[in-house]
Design an enzyme around this catalytic site. Structure first.
Site, PDB file in Angstrom:
ATOM      1  N   GLU B 284       0.847  -1.434  -0.226  1.00 49.41           N
ATOM      2  CA  GLU B 284      -0.013   0.344   0.107  1.00 49.41           C
ATOM      3  C   GLU B 284       0.905   1.089  -0.151  1.00 49.41           C
ATOM      4  OE1 GLU B 284      -3.787  -0.316   2.072  1.00 49.41           O
ATOM      5  OE2 GLU B 284      -3.361   1.892   3.335  1.00 49.41           O
ATOM      6  N   PRO B 328      -8.796   4.641   2.589  1.00 55.06           N
ATOM      7  CA  PRO B 328      -8.518   3.593   2.942  1.00 55.06           C
ATOM      8  C   PRO B 328      -8.632   2.250   1.748  1.00 55.06           C
ATOM      9  CG  PRO B 328     -10.412   4.165   3.585  1.00 55.06           C
ATOM     10  CD  PRO B 328     -10.016   5.349   2.801  1.00 55.06           C
ATOM     11  N   ARG B 329      -8.070   1.108   1.964  1.00 53.67           N
ATOM     12  CA  ARG B 329      -8.470  -0.055   1.384  1.00 53.67           C
ATOM     13  C   ARG B 329      -9.826  -0.534   0.364  1.00 53.67           C
ATOM     14  NH1 ARG B 329      -3.553  -4.042   4.650  1.00 53.67           N
ATOM     15  NH2 ARG B 329      -2.344  -2.265   3.756  1.00 53.67           N
ATOM     16  N   ASP B 330     -11.013  -0.423   1.158  1.00 55.07           N
ATOM     17  CA  ASP B 330     -12.039  -1.164   0.047  1.00 55.07           C
ATOM     18  C   ASP B 330     -12.568  -0.139  -0.658  1.00 55.07           C
ATOM     19  OD1 ASP B 330     -12.498   0.996   2.516  1.00 55.07           O
ATOM     20  OD2 ASP B 330     -14.092   0.665   2.807  1.00 55.07           O
ATOM     21  N   SER B 333     -10.455  -0.198  -4.062  1.00 59.62           N
ATOM     22  CA  SER B 333     -10.843  -1.697  -4.427  1.00 59.62           C
ATOM     23  C   SER B 333     -12.031  -1.108  -5.198  1.00 59.62           C
ATOM     24  CB  SER B 333     -10.903  -2.884  -3.613  1.00 59.62           C
ATOM     25  OG  SER B 333      -9.820  -3.216  -3.225  1.00 59.62           O
TER      26      SER B 333
END
Lengths: 221, 657, 254
Positions: B284, B328-330, B333
């Protein structure tokens, strides 16, 4: 290993330096020297008690180095009972780095020849021609050397011995320092170059001796 | 209603008060108490080491050939801690708040606050152990920023932080092994929990070399077995990562919390073909400097270098100006999936987006040129200098990318796509990390506790070590203090006999099927169902179908699986079959949980529940709880709830705009 | 990058267990994509072996991203195969071309007995670490992380040594099957940090003693270990270890 190796390296400096005295006979220096400088130096090396004692230390150094080397080689060879079908070979290391045992053994064999050629006659049997300088009687090692190196077989054996020594030193010089703990990259790089330079100078000088005498560049009057 | 045993009092005082009043076990008694630890990742190794240091007799198990190979080793980016060394406004509260918010308000406040409180101690401990964190020229620790935060609180060791932390914990563990406090069992897999009088009292483990079953007694059993992302077959997890340990516990009665909460990491190397066995994460930290884009034109097949700047869509910067590429990752994605689904994907599969370093190379190149007083540096020099800087920061990641794809990321933008990375769900645990089975604990990724519906980057390492070094040594005493009179139970006890028998019968049954399909092929099929229908986006229809398909797959598995070799030998196919059988059951539960949670939150995105802009839409009035599932029988689970009471943080719609 | 398919001949070491004799077995594998990793090629072969009713080839592997250190194949005479600074799992089939013959062997060393096929027992490395590869600090004893500034160069050098993944390629490559690179990486990692200072002498003495006990050879500085190390651990670490060893041998109080 490293310690005795370094000790023997210092011996090489003396040995090559002393023997190089034969080149004083070359035309550019003094063609009439007739090995006098070399003979005097040789005499000095055998004449005083200190030198004879150091000689014993030297022999001890050789024996220790040889025994250490062989036992190390023997031990290390047992650490891989089952070998590889395909070996790494030269992709990871130099052949001579992997062959220190064999090179050492070759040097040992050469040493036997060398000692019986020169050291035994000069120190034990005294079966040598004589020379006299300033009234002092001494062995004429110069003549002895010249006579020995008239035999092409001996010359070739000596050259092979020197070659083995060269490769032994290519690895041994810097490896000895590493074994003793030199880890600074700068010093190691310097030592490696120094090792190559040293090896080349010493071995070329050694190699030139039989050649020079065989080809009569250097010869008695 | 589940009781999380959360201590009374104000949030910031709970842990201190708890520690001040928790029951203790005196040193003489500790020597008589045996503890079993399953797994040697950050949680397992740190717990085993810390408990060994306290004087307990510990037995630690791992399926790998050495504890040092546990998958924590692969964590790249870093570990968070509220040290505020950068003087940029960080604090225990802010780390706590970021974690709760990042988790989309589905984590337990008390646990997260405790995590945040001990985060600083972790760094201190690791430094003392000799973990070589990155440092500044002044000799002090260096920090970097990570997704979902606006401060620099991430400690790191190049792109190998997990490795360095795990080696630290491993060394602490090996020291205890040398001192005789811990016994280490490598190439061993736990296959059953032994229960006596309703308490966890031991395990049945299989020696993976000889195939023999072994019985081990413990006053308590700690599961530190990591996440279950491999239920998707393709994930960033190690090939051996599995759910077996926690699934056995679940089958024995331990509740499973939020099983559907899965983290899909946005920056992974895309799938290249059917042969693909695993996916590789690109840290990341790359999003710190890289810019993510797709062409503005659908189905654009031009090479990236041929697409001019104005025809590129930097969609994260466009949609989320405040956090940009560091959402953030979610969120990152889903945004990538949205672009690819809409036809803007790149690469031969069209299932990828670009992560571009060209701008960063120019930026660093200019800074470097001015540092070196090269006022009139030409473009080539600037590019060269920039590449040098990028190489120093991310060289190992770029090399890895090149090895895998054969493309040079300094010249061509990297292609990335989201991949399964972490599972926030896991065994339900109370404040003391105890599952619903007395004496059975779950630490690290295998519990559900700290990350809610989405984990922030660099927080997994923090949680694993917090649980192992600083939580369990206190909380386990509270249980064991009442157990000091329990003499070690001999493993000839009927419960051990019975547990071993059930394990043996299951293995024999698996081996006797002698069907036609390999374990791997069945695992791949499970993965495809899960990825298609319980992956980055889920809907009721798909989930219902998935449940039926998985039930069907389970039947097929148990009637047609083909396992070569024998039982009493080194047989990796049998090990894998044992694990995949459990994954199949877990997959069904995950779909059930995802189906029941009629909202979108964090990594759980139900297509029916989104805002007009396509953001996750929580239903706080209905789903502000932990869904903890109790297994009732084949394909049957009962839902228990633990309500989440936010005393300090006020849940709002997450915004990174 | 152009992708291509290839047919290969594999000669793989097969050995049912520790105590049995092993031999090479030859396999033809077809339609291998250049995009596969080396281990994925083995996956394909194993799937075929299983479907044919044969025993698949056992090999160690786990993370498949080059960091866990589990994978360990000696490929065409080189640990981890032909690529520089690469583990077996990160080696990709682009490294080979159609028609190649590939010989795959396990690590060979007395300290790494074969368990099955290409799987070896490397627990000797754990025992070497147990002999002293740690800093004795109990949990909770630490001072603040920034209380002890550490020279960046030293911290970096320590990290470079600590990057060792314990795969054993150094042993596999060494003609003496010496574990010196592995041991020295740990010794250097800890010796370069002030935290490691109090145990420095004992650590090096006992770790080397344990290495000898485990049946590994000694270092003769051929440099093969460094050449094949997937993490590029430098052989200068071994010199550093020797220095510490000599000094420790001369100056311990006992």
């Amino acid at each position: 290993m490293g310690l005795t190796g370094l000790f023997l390296i210092t011996f090489l400096v003396i040995h090559v330096g002393l023997n190089a005295c034969i080149f004083y006979d070359l035309p550019i220096f003094d063609p009439n020297d007739n090995g006098a400088m070399f003979n005097k130096a040789s005499h000095f090396m055998g004449s005083t008690m200190v030198m004879r004692l150091l000689e014993i230390v030297l022999f001890a150094g050789f024996i220790l180095h040889i025994i250490q080397g062989w036992s190390l080689e023997l031990q290390n060879r047992q650490k891989r009972k089952q070998g590889y079908q395909v070996n790494l070979g030269n992709r990871g290391s130099k052949w001579y780095s992997r062959s220190m045992g064999i090179l050492g053994t070759l040097i040992f064999l050469f040493l036997v020849l060398h000692i019986s050629d020169f050291w035994i006659p000069s120190r034990i049997t005294h079966n040598l021609p004589q020379a006299q300088y300033h009234g002092v009687e001494m062995h004429d090692m110069f003549i002895k050397m010249y006579n020995s190196f008239q035999n092409p077989v001996v010359v070739v054996l000596y050259l092979l011995g020197v070659l083995a020594l060269a490769y032994h030193l290519f690895h041994g010089f810097h490896s000895a320092f590493r074994t003793m703990g030199v880890h600074n990259r700068k010093y190691l790089a310097m030592l490696k170059s120094l090792g190559y330079g040293f090896t080349i100078v010493v071995c070329v000088l050694f190699a030139l001796m039989p050649i020079a005498m065989f080809l009569n560049w250097v010869s008695p009057l | 209603m589940l009781n999380g045993k959360i201590p009374e009092g104000p949030l910031e005082k709970k842990w201190e008060d708890y520690k001040g009043h928790v029951k203790l076990v005196n040193p003489a008694n500790k020597r008589k108490i045996e503890i079993i630890v399953i797994g040697t990742g950050l949680a397992g190794a740190s717990a085993a080491a810390a408990l060994g240091e306290l004087g307990y007799q510990v037995k630690v198990f791992c399926f790998q050939d050495s504890p040092r190979r546990a998958h924590s080793i692969a964590a790249q980016g870093g570990i968070n801690a509220a040290k505020n060394y950068q003087n940029d406004g960080d604090s225990v509260f802010r780390l706590f708040y970021d974690t709760i918010k990042g988790g989309d308000y589905r984590a337990r406040e008390s646990n997260v606050h405790r995590l945040s409180e001990v985060s600083g101690n972790i760094i201190d401990q690791c430094v003392a152990q000799g973990v070589p964190f990155a440092r500044e020229y002044g000799g002090l620790l260096s920090n970097r920023s990570f997704g979902g935060t606006q401060v620099q609180r991430t400690f790191y060791a190049a792109g190998q932080t997990g490795q360095q932390l795990l080696i630290g914990a491993y060394q602490a563990l090996e020291r205890q092994v040398a001192l005789g406090n811990v016994k280490q069992y490598t190439r061993h897999e736990m296959l059953e929990i032994v229960m006596i009088d309703g308490k966890a009292r031991g395990i049945i483990a299989r020696d993976l070399v000889s195939g023999e079953l072994e019985r081990h007694f413990g006053h308590a059993v700690l599961l530190c077995s990591g996440g279950y992302g491999n239920v998707f077959y393709l994930s960033t997890n190690a090939m051996g990562s599995n759910t077996t340990a926690i699934w056995k516990a679940h089958r024995k009665g331990a509740l499973f919390g939020n099983p559907c909460f899965t983290q899909i990491h946005p920056t992974c190397i895309p799938v290249s073909g059917d042969h693909q066995s695993k996916l590789t994460l690109m840290s990341e930290s790359l999003r710190n400097d890289g810019r993510i884009w797709v062409p503005k034109k659908q189905g654009d097949t031009r090479r990236p270098s041929e697409i001019p700047e104005e025809e590129r869509d930097y969609y994260l910067e466009r949609r989320y100006p405040a956090f940009g590429n560091l959402v953030p990752r979610d969120v990152a994605s889903r945004a990538a999936k949205e672009r690819c689904d809409a036809g803007y994907g790149v690469g031969s599969s069209r299932q990828a987006v670009y992560l571009d370093y060209a701008a960063a190379i120019q930026r660093y190149g200019k800074i470097e040129a001015s540092k070196r007083n090269l006022a009139n540096a030409d473009a080539d020099t600037i590019t060269l200098l920039g590449k040098e800087v990028v190489k120093e920061k991310y060289g190992n990641l770029f090399d890895m990318y090149e090895k895998i794809t054969g493309e040079n990321p300094y010249e061509i933008p990297m292609r990335i796509y989201p991949a399964v990375h972490y599972t926030m769900g896991g065994l339900w645990v109370d404040y003391e990390l105890m599952t619903t089975i007395p004496g059975l604990y779950a630490l690290g990724e295998c519990n559900f506790s700290d990350h809610g519906a989405n984990r922030l980057g660099a927080s997994a390492l923090m949680q694993g070590l917090a649980d192992g070094y600083f939580v369990i040594p206190y909380t386990i005493g509270n249980y064991l203090a009442d157990d000091i009179r329990t003499v070690s139970i001999p493993t000839t006890h009927a419960a051990f006999e019975e547990a071993e028998k059930s394990v043996r019968e299951r293995i024999e049954k698996l081996m006797s099927i002698k069907g036609n399909q390999s374990v791997e092929s069945l695992h791949k099929r499970l993965g495809k169902i899960m990825w298609d229908k319980c992956g980055m986006a889920r809907n009721a229809q798909g989930l219902k179908e998935a449940i039926v398909e998985i039930q069907q797959l389970k039947k097929e598995f148990w009637s047609d699986v083909k396992i070569p070799g024998g039982i009493n030998e080194f047989n990796p196919e049998l090990d894998k079959a044992n694990r995949v059988a459990d994954f199949i059951e877990l997959g069904e539960l995950m779909c059930k949980d995802a189906l029941h949670r009629e909202e979108s939150c964090g990594g759980h995105f139900r297509e029916e529940y989104q805002t007009e802009e396509g953001e996750a839409l929580r239903q706080d009035d209905k789903f502000m709880y932990v869904a903890a599932w109790e297994m009732k029988g084949e394909h049957e689970w009962q839902l228990h709830k633990e309500d989440l009471n936010y005393e300090v943080v006020k849940p709002t719609q997450r915004s990174y705009k | 990058m152009e992708h291509y398919n290839m047919n290969l001949t594999l000669k793989v070491w097969r050995q049912p267990n520790k105590n049995s004799e092993g031999r090479f077995e030859t396999f033809d594998v077809k339609d291998i994509s250049s995009e596969m990793s080396f281990l994925e090629m083995f996956d394909v072969l194993n799937e075929r072996l299983i479907s044919e009713g044969n025993d698949p080839i056992a090999f160690d592997h786990d993370c498949r991203e080059g960091i866990c250190g589990a994978c360990s194949m000696h490929i065409n005479g080189r640990p981890h195969g032909p690529w520089h600074a690469t583990t077996t799992c990160q080696l990709h089939m682009r490294a080979f071309k159609d028609g190649d013959t590939i010989v795959v062997e396990p690590w060979r060393a007395n300290g790494f007995p074969v368990i099955k096929d290409l799987v070896t027992d490397r627990t000797s490395f754990d025992r070497i670490i147990q002999a002293g590869g740690y800093i004795s600090v109990n949990t909770g004893n630490a001072v603040d992380g920034n209380a002890l500034p550490i020279e960046k160069d030293k911290a970096d050098a320590s990290f470079a040594a600590a990057a060792c993944i314990g795969c054993g390629a150094c042993v596999a490559a060494c003609k003496n099957a010496s574990a010196s690179l592995f041991v020295s990486a740990k010794v250097a990692h800890l010796a370069l940090l002030p935290q490691g200072e109090p145990e420095r002498k004992n650590r090096v003495l006992s770790m080397i003693a344990q290495m000898d006990n485990e049946g590994f050879g000694s270092c003769t500085f051929t440099g093969a270990c460094e050449a094949v190390c997937p993490k590029e651990i430098s052989v200068t670490n071994i010199s550093r270890m020797h220095k510490d060893y000599l000094w420790a041998g001369l100056s311990t109080e006992k």
